[in-house]
Design a protein around this motif. Structure first.
Motif, PDB file in Angstrom:
ATOM      1  N   PRO A   1       4.357  -1.654   7.934  1.00 58.64           N
ATOM      2  CA  PRO A   1       5.567  -0.862   7.693  1.00 58.64           C
ATOM      3  C   PRO A   1       6.157  -1.020   6.294  1.00 58.64           C
ATOM      4  CG  PRO A   1       6.078  -2.757   9.090  1.00 58.64           C
ATOM      5  CD  PRO A   1       4.593  -2.776   8.863  1.00 58.64           C
ATOM      6  N   GLU A   2       5.641  -1.990   5.511  1.00 57.88           N
ATOM      7  CA  GLU A   2       6.196  -2.183   4.157  1.00 57.88           C
ATOM      8  C   GLU A   2       5.051  -2.277   3.149  1.00 57.88           C
ATOM      9  OE1 GLU A   2       9.188  -5.304   4.060  1.00 57.88           O
ATOM     10  OE2 GLU A   2       9.841  -4.840   6.102  1.00 57.88           O
ATOM     11  N   LEU A   3       4.054  -1.425   3.309  1.00 55.69           N
ATOM     12  CA  LEU A   3       2.838  -1.573   2.498  1.00 55.69           C
ATOM     13  C   LEU A   3       3.092  -1.376   1.005  1.00 55.69           C
ATOM     14  CD1 LEU A   3       0.505   1.513   3.085  1.00 55.69           C
ATOM     15  CD2 LEU A   3       2.955   1.501   3.499  1.00 55.69           C
ATOM     16  N   MET A   4       2.292  -2.043   0.202  1.00 55.27           N
ATOM     17  CA  MET A   4       2.489  -1.981  -1.239  1.00 55.27           C
ATOM     18  C   MET A   4       1.169  -1.905  -1.998  1.00 55.27           C
ATOM     19  SD  MET A   4       2.208  -4.349  -3.997  1.00 55.27           S
ATOM     20  CE  MET A   4       2.025  -5.871  -3.125  1.00 55.27           C
ATOM     21  N   SER A   5       0.198  -2.781  -1.661  1.00 54.73           N
ATOM     22  CA  SER A   5      -0.949  -2.977  -2.553  1.00 54.73           C
ATOM     23  C   SER A   5      -2.125  -2.063  -2.216  1.00 54.73           C
ATOM     24  CB  SER A   5      -1.414  -4.434  -2.465  1.00 54.73           C
ATOM     25  OG  SER A   5      -2.121  -4.627  -1.267  1.00 54.73           O
ATOM     26  N   GLU A   6      -3.064  -1.984  -3.151  1.00 51.59           N
ATOM     27  CA  GLU A   6      -4.299  -1.224  -2.895  1.00 51.59           C
ATOM     28  C   GLU A   6      -5.062  -1.842  -1.732  1.00 51.59           C
ATOM     29  OE1 GLU A   6      -5.507  -1.699  -6.997  1.00 51.59           O
ATOM     30  OE2 GLU A   6      -5.617   0.465  -7.254  1.00 51.59           O
ATOM     31  N   LYS A   7      -4.910  -3.166  -1.591  1.00 54.06           N
ATOM     32  CA  LYS A   7      -5.589  -3.833  -0.466  1.00 54.06           C
ATOM     33  C   LYS A   7      -5.039  -3.326   0.868  1.00 54.06           C
ATOM     34  CE  LYS A   7      -4.469  -7.849  -2.066  1.00 54.06           C
ATOM     35  NZ  LYS A   7      -4.176  -9.272  -1.868  1.00 54.06           N
ATOM     36  N   ALA A   8      -3.752  -3.015   0.897  1.00 57.13           N
ATOM     37  CA  ALA A   8      -3.177  -2.498   2.145  1.00 57.13           C
ATOM     38  C   ALA A   8      -3.783  -1.138   2.474  1.00 57.13           C
ATOM     39  CB  ALA A   8      -1.654  -2.402   2.028  1.00 57.13           C
ATOM     40  N   ILE A   9      -4.085  -0.367   1.429  1.00 58.81           N
ATOM     41  CA  ILE A   9      -4.701   0.949   1.657  1.00 58.81           C
ATOM     42  C   ILE A   9      -6.116   0.773   2.222  1.00 58.81           C
ATOM     43  CG2 ILE A   9      -5.513   3.069   0.524  1.00 58.81           C
ATOM     44  CD1 ILE A   9      -2.526   3.017   0.444  1.00 58.81           C
ATOM     45  N   SER A  10      -6.864  -0.181   1.645  1.00 58.29           N
ATOM     46  CA  SER A  10      -8.232  -0.346   2.157  1.00 58.29           C
ATOM     47  C   SER A  10      -8.204  -0.915   3.575  1.00 58.29           C
ATOM     48  CB  SER A  10      -9.096  -1.194   1.211  1.00 58.29           C
ATOM     49  OG  SER A  10      -8.457  -2.406   0.890  1.00 58.29           O
ATOM     50  N   ILE A  11      -7.288  -1.845   3.838  1.00 57.88           N
ATOM     51  CA  ILE A  11      -7.216  -2.391   5.202  1.00 57.88           C
ATOM     52  C   ILE A  11      -6.870  -1.271   6.191  1.00 57.88           C
ATOM     53  CG2 ILE A  11      -6.032  -3.950   6.800  1.00 57.88           C
ATOM     54  CD1 ILE A  11      -5.318  -5.733   4.428  1.00 57.88           C
ATOM     55  N   GLY A  12      -5.813  -0.532   5.885  1.00 55.56           N
ATOM     56  CA  GLY A  12      -5.384   0.530   6.799  1.00 55.56           C
ATOM     57  C   GLY A  12      -6.534   1.488   7.081  1.00 55.56           C
ATOM     58  N   THR A  13      -7.322   1.777   6.038  1.00 50.94           N
ATOM     59  CA  THR A  13      -8.414   2.740   6.213  1.00 50.94           C
ATOM     60  C   THR A  13      -9.492   2.206   7.147  1.00 50.94           C
ATOM     61  OG1 THR A  13      -7.915   3.557   4.002  1.00 50.94           O
ATOM     62  CG2 THR A  13     -10.029   4.215   4.952  1.00 50.94           C
ATOM     63  N   TRP A  14      -9.876   0.936   6.980  1.00 53.49           N
ATOM     64  CA  TRP A  14     -10.911   0.455   7.918  1.00 53.49           C
ATOM     65  C   TRP A  14     -10.355   0.241   9.327  1.00 53.49           C
ATOM     66  CZ3 TRP A  14     -10.168  -4.126  10.385  1.00 53.49           C
ATOM     67  CH2 TRP A  14      -9.621  -5.223   9.703  1.00 53.49           C
ATOM     68  N   VAL A  15      -9.087  -0.114   9.418  1.00 56.07           N
ATOM     69  CA  VAL A  15      -8.522  -0.291  10.759  1.00 56.07           C
ATOM     70  C   VAL A  15      -8.580   1.045  11.511  1.00 56.07           C
ATOM     71  CG1 VAL A  15      -6.461  -0.883  12.088  1.00 56.07           C
ATOM     72  CG2 VAL A  15      -7.065  -2.256  10.109  1.00 56.07           C
ATOM     73  N   ALA A  16      -8.246   2.141  10.809  1.00 56.97           N
ATOM     74  CA  ALA A  16      -8.337   3.458  11.453  1.00 56.97           C
ATOM     75  C   ALA A  16      -9.808   3.806  11.736  1.00 56.97           C
ATOM     76  CB  ALA A  16      -7.695   4.517  10.565  1.00 56.97           C
ATOM     77  N   THR A  17     -10.686   3.429  10.822  1.00 59.23           N
ATOM     78  CA  THR A  17     -12.106   3.750  10.982  1.00 59.23           C
ATOM     79  C   THR A  17     -12.717   3.044  12.199  1.00 59.23           C
ATOM     80  OG1 THR A  17     -12.254   4.070   8.595  1.00 59.23           O
ATOM     81  CG2 THR A  17     -14.336   3.772   9.750  1.00 59.23           C
ATOM     82  N   ILE A  18     -12.239   1.827  12.474  1.00 56.71           N
ATOM     83  CA  ILE A  18     -12.794   1.165  13.657  1.00 56.71           C
ATOM     84  C   ILE A  18     -12.070   1.595  14.942  1.00 56.71           C
ATOM     85  CG2 ILE A  18     -13.700  -0.816  12.343  1.00 56.71           C
ATOM     86  CD1 ILE A  18     -11.427  -2.502  13.640  1.00 56.71           C
ATOM     87  N   GLY A  19     -11.135   2.531  14.819  1.00 60.40           N
ATOM     88  CA  GLY A  19     -10.633   3.169  16.044  1.00 60.40           C
ATOM     89  C   GLY A  19      -9.183   2.921  16.409  1.00 60.40           C
ATOM     90  N   LEU A  20      -8.419   2.237  15.536  1.00 62.19           N
ATOM     91  CA  LEU A  20      -7.042   1.932  15.933  1.00 62.19           C
ATOM     92  C   LEU A  20      -6.050   2.869  15.251  1.00 62.19           C
ATOM     93  CD1 LEU A  20      -7.052  -1.960  15.720  1.00 62.19           C
ATOM     94  CD2 LEU A  20      -7.690  -0.514  17.630  1.00 62.19           C
ATOM     95  N   PRO A  21      -4.997   3.255  15.978  1.00 65.51           N
ATOM     96  CA  PRO A  21      -3.913   3.969  15.313  1.00 65.51           C
ATOM     97  C   PRO A  21      -3.229   3.011  14.326  1.00 65.51           C
ATOM     98  CG  PRO A  21      -3.767   4.137  17.724  1.00 65.51           C
ATOM     99  CD  PRO A  21      -4.763   3.082  17.421  1.00 65.51           C
ATOM    100  N   VAL A  22      -2.927   3.501  13.128  1.00 65.22           N
ATOM    101  CA  VAL A  22      -2.314   2.652  12.099  1.00 65.22           C
ATOM    102  C   VAL A  22      -0.995   3.267  11.660  1.00 65.22           C
ATOM    103  CG1 VAL A  22      -2.593   1.588   9.822  1.00 65.22           C
ATOM    104  CG2 VAL A  22      -4.616   2.077  11.212  1.00 65.22           C
ATOM    105  N   HIS A  23       0.088   2.590  11.952  1.00 67.39           N
ATOM    106  CA  HIS A  23       1.377   3.084  11.452  1.00 67.39           C
ATOM    107  C   HIS A  23       1.599   2.560  10.036  1.00 67.39           C
ATOM    108  CE1 HIS A  23       5.634   1.887  10.638  1.00 67.39           C
ATOM    109  NE2 HIS A  23       5.706   3.198  10.642  1.00 67.39           N
ATOM    110  N   ILE A  24       2.073   3.420   9.143  1.00 63.86           N
ATOM    111  CA  ILE A  24       2.498   2.963   7.816  1.00 63.86           C
ATOM    112  C   ILE A  24       3.931   3.434   7.568  1.00 63.86           C
ATOM    113  CG2 ILE A  24       0.282   2.582   6.675  1.00 63.86           C
ATOM    114  CD1 ILE A  24       0.250   5.404   5.718  1.00 63.86           C
TER     115      ILE A  24
END
Ligand code: BF8
Ligand code: SF4
Length: 632
Positions: free
Chosen positions: A555-578
Motif C-alpha cells: 500500500p505504500e510502494l516506492m522502489s523499482e523492486k516493489a514493481i518487480s515483486i508486484g509483477t511476479w506476485v500477480a504472475t504466480i496468481g495472486l491479486p496484488v493491491h497497490i
C-alpha cells in the motif's frame, strides 16, 4: 513538516527544522509540482532524439519523434523498472550464492554453513542427490545449481522456479512462454528490446516484463534460502522496534541496506568488542540497531532491534546518539551523508557498487570482512567520545516484537499440534472460517503517503475481519514499530475467531501467549517465504495459488523492486493491491493487461486503491469470492 503515522517521530522532525536540516518530506515539498508526464509514464528519453512526451489530453503529439505511441512508451518504461528491480534482488542472491561456493571450496574463513538441515532440504528440493556426499560437496552443488539460474543457455526453467511453485502454475507459465530460464539474460533482454526501434508492441514488451519479474522471484528464493544456510533459518525471537531502541548509554551502530553478508559479521564482531566500548565510557557497550531490510535480516536471525523502516531512516541520525551507520546496498538515501556531517555520526559504505560521496568507504568482502568490521567498530567507539550530549534526543517509544516466522518455523510450530500433517490446523481453521483468509503485506514507504498509515489502517480492518497477516520488508517494519507484532496486538485487534485461533496455536505450540496477529517473515527477499507457505497450502489442498483466499498488498510502494515483486506476485496468481498508481496512467492498454488480461491468463492481477479503508474492504471482498469459489 513530516508526515508520519507514528507521532513520536515529530520531535526529531522539529529538531531537524530547528537545525536547518532538510529531510525527505522537505525535499518532496520543494519538488512539487512533480512532472505529470513522468507520473503517467509518457515521457521517453530512451534515445537522443528525445526527450519526447505524449500529450494525454489535448491536441499535442500522440507519438514520439520515432513514432512510438503512448502504449509502447509506457510499457518500455515499466519493464525497465522491472529489470532494475530484478537486477537488484537477483544480484543480492548471486552474492550469497558466490559466498556459499567460496565456503564449499574452503576459500573463506569468515563464513560457514550454519544450518546443515536447511542445506540438505534445499538439495532435496533442487533434486540434488546427497547420498554419500560430504557437506562441502553438497554445498558446492547447491551453490552451482543456484548460480546456474543466472547463466543457463538451454531453454529449461530455472531450478528455483520449477522446484518451488505448484505444478499447474509452472505449466501456465510455460504455456505463456514466461517460464524463465536465465535471470541475467532476462534483464539483458529487457534492456535490448526496449532500445530505440526494437520492440514496439506493448503486449509483447509486457510479457517480457512478466518473464523478467520471475527473475526477481528466483533471485529472492536464492537470497532467502542460501542466507538461511549460511546464517541460520529464523525461529520465533523476541526483540523491540522503533527509534527508542537507540540507547543513550551505548555505542550505537545502525546497519542499513539489504545484504546479510555484511551485517552478520558486524554483529559478530561487535560482540567481541563490547569491552572496548565499555572502556570508552559507554556503560551498556555496543548497541547494534537495524534499518530497512538489513535490519529485518538481523532482527529475524539475531534479535537485533529494528530502529526504523525506509522513510524515517534519516531520523536515526537526528537522534544525535548514533556513532555509525553502516550501509550496504539499496534504499539508502544519499542524503544520509550530508545529515551525518551535521553530527558526530560516521557513515560507512561497504560495497564496491554502492559508494556515497561524503561517506567513508571500507569494503567488506569474503576475504577481509572480519578485519574491516573491526576497523569500522573501532572508529564508532572513537566517535562515541565525540558525541555532543546537548544534541541528543531519542524518542522514548519502542514496541515489543515477536519476529522470526520463517516457513520452517511456522511448520515446526504447527507440527506440535499435528505431527503428521502440520498444515492441517491452519487449513481446518481456514475451512471453518476462523481464519477467513491471509494477506501478505510487503513493500516500502513512500513520501507521497503518510508513513505507515496505509499499513496500519488496513491491518486493523483486516484483523477485525479475522484475516491473518504476514509481512515482509518495510511493511514488517511498519508493524514492528507500531505495536502490531506482539501478543497484546492479538488481544487488541484480532477478531474473536482469529484471536481464539492465535491463542490456541500459541498455547499448543508451548508458548504462554497468543501468536502475534501480524507475522514477521523477514526482509523483502523473504517474500519467497510467503510463497513457500502458500505453495505448501495449495499442494495440501490440491489447488493452484490463484484459488487460495490469499492476497498481497503493497500500500505504500516506492522502489523499482516493489514493481518487480508486484509483477511476479500477480504472475504466480495472486491479486496484488497497490496503494498508488505506478507510472502507467498514460496507457490504457498497459492498465488493461496488468488488471483484466492478467487475471484472465494467470488468475493474478493488480488492484489500485489509495484509500486504505476502501482497499481493506476490497481485499475482504476478494477473499470472500475466493472462499465461495472453493466452496468453503
Ligand atoms: O527491499 S520495502 S523501501 S528497504 S524496497 Fe526498500 Fe521498499 Fe523498504 Fe527493503 Ni523492499
Ligand atoms: Fe523519442 Fe522515440 Fe527516442 Fe523515445 S525512442 S526519445 S519516443 S524518439
Amino acid at each position: 513538516m513530516g508526515n508520519c503515522y507514528d507521532t513520536s517521530n515529530n520531535c526529531l522532525i522539529n529538531k531537524a527544522h530547528d537545525e536547518n536540516i532538510d529531510l525527505v518530506w522537505d525535499r518532496y515539498e520543494k519538488m512539487k509540482p512533480q512532472c505529470g508526464f513522468g507520473e503517467m509514464g509518457i515521457c521517453c528519453r530512451i534515445c537522443l532524439k528525445g526527450p519526447c512526451r505524449i500529450d494525454p489530453y489535448g491536441d499535442g503529439p500522440k507519438e514520439g519523434i520515432c513514432g512510438a505511441d503512448a502504449d509502447t512508451i509506457v510499457a518500455r518504461n515499466l519493464v525497465r523498472m522491472i529489470a532494475s528491480g530484478t537486477a537488484s534482488h537477483s544480484l543480492h542472491g548471486k552474492e550469497i550464492a558466490k559466498t556459499l561456493l567460496h565456503v564449499a571450496k574452503g576459500e573463506t574463513d569468515n563464513y560457514k554453513v550454519k544450518d546443515i538441515r536447511k542445506l540438505k532440504n534445499i538439495a532435496e528440493k533442487l533434486n540434488i542427490d546427497t547420498e554419500g556426499k560430504t557437506i562441502n560437496q553438497i554445498t558446492e552443488e547447491v551453490a552451482m545449481a543456484s548460480l546456474m539460474d543466472y547463466s543457463r543457455l538451454e531453454n529449461t526453467p530455472c531450478n528455483w522456479l520449477s522446484n518451488t511453485l505448484t505444478k499447474s502454475r509452472l505449466k501456465k507459465l510455460t504455456d505463456l512462454g514466461v517460464a524463465l530460464n536465465n535471470i541475467e539474460s532476462s534483464v539483458t533482454d529487457i534492456m535490448s528490446r526496449t532500445h530505440m526501434g526494437t520492440d514496439a508492441d506493448a503486449i509483447n514488451i509486457l510479457l517480457a516484463g512478466l518473464k523478467c519479474a520471475l527473475g526477481d522471484y528466483v533471485g529472492m528464493q536464492i537470497s532467502t534460502n542460501l542466507s538461511d544456510t549460511l546464517f541460520g533459518t529464523p525461529e520465533p525471537i523476541i526483540s523491540e522496534s522503533n527509534l527508542g531502541v537507540i540507547n543513550e548509554n551505548a555505542v550505537n551502530i545502525a546497519v542499513h541496506g539489504h545484504n546479510p553478508l555484511l551485517s552478520e559479521i558486524i554483529v559478530d564482531v561487535a560482540d567481541e568488542m563490547e569491552e572496548e566500548a565499555i572502556k570508552a565510557g559507554a556503560k551498556d557497550g555496543i548497541n547494534i540497531v537495524g534499518v530497512c531490510c538489513t535490519g529485518n535480516e538481523v532482527l529475524l536471525r539475531r534479535g537485533i532491534p529494528l530502529a526504523t523502516n525506509f522513510l524515517s531512516q534519516e531520523l536515526a541520525i537526528l537522534t544525535g546518539a548514533l556513532e555509525a551507520m553502516v550501509v550496504d546496498v539499496q534504499c539508502i538515501m544519499p542524503s544520509l551523508a550530508k545529515i551525518a556531517s551535521c553530527y558526530h555520526t560516521e557513515l560507512f559504505t561497504t560495497m564496491p557498487d554502492a559508494k556515497i560521496s561524503g561517506a567513508t568507504h571500507i569494503e567488506l568482502n569474503e576475504k577481509n570482512s572480519v578485519e574491516n568490521a573491526r576497523v569500522i567498530i573501532k572508529k564508532a567507539i572513537e566517535k562515541y567520545k565525540m558525541r555532543d550530549k546537548n544534541k541528543v534526543l531519542i524518542p522514548k517509544r519502542k514496541s515489543k516484537v515477536i519476529a522470526g516466522f520463517s516457513t520452517e518455523s511456522i511448520i515446526k510450530l504447527l507440527s506440535k499440534i499435528d505431527k503428521e500433517r502440520p498444515l492441517k490446523p491452519i487449513i481446518d481453521n481456514i475451512v471453518n472460517g476462523n481464519i477467513k483468509g491471509v494477506v501478505l503485506f510487503a513493500g516500502c514507504n513512500n513520501v507521497k503517503i503518510m508513513q505507515d498509515n496505509n499499513f496500519v489502517t488496513m491491518a486493523k480492518k483486516l484483523l477485525d475481519n479475522n484475516i491473518l497477516i504476514l509481512a515482509t520488508g518495510c511493511a514488517a517494519g511498519a508493524y514492528a514499530k507500531n505495536e502490531l507484532m506482539n501478543s497484546e496486538a492479538t488481544f487488541k485487534y484480532a477478531g474473536e475467531k482469529l484471536k481464539e485461533v492465535l491463542t490456541l496455536l500459541g498455547k499448543e505450540a508451548g508458548l504462554d501467549v497468543p501468536l502475534p496477529p501480524v507475522l514477521h517473515m523477514g526482509s523483502c527477499v523473504d517474500n519467497s517465504r510467503g510463497v513457500d507457505l502458500a505453495v505448501a497450502l495449495a499442494n495440501e489442498l490440491g489447488v493452484d495459488l490463484d484459488q487460495l483466499p490469499l492476497v498481497a498488498s503493497a500500500p505504500e510502494l516506492m522502489s523499482e523492486k516493489a514493481i518487480s515483486i508486484g509483477t511476479w506476485v500477480a504472475t504466480i496468481g495472486l491479486p496484488v493491491h497497490i496503494g498508488m498508481l505506478p507510472p502507467v496512467g498514460g496507457s490504457q492498454l498497459t492498465i488493461d493487461v496488468l488488471t483484466s488480461k492478467l487475471k484472465e491468463l494467470l488468475g493474478g492481477y493488480f488492484i489500485v486503491e489509495e484509500n486504505p479503508i476502501k482497499a481493506a474492504n476490497k481485499l475482504i471482498g476478494i477473499i470472500k469470492e475466493k472462499r465461495v469459489d472453493l466452496g468453503i
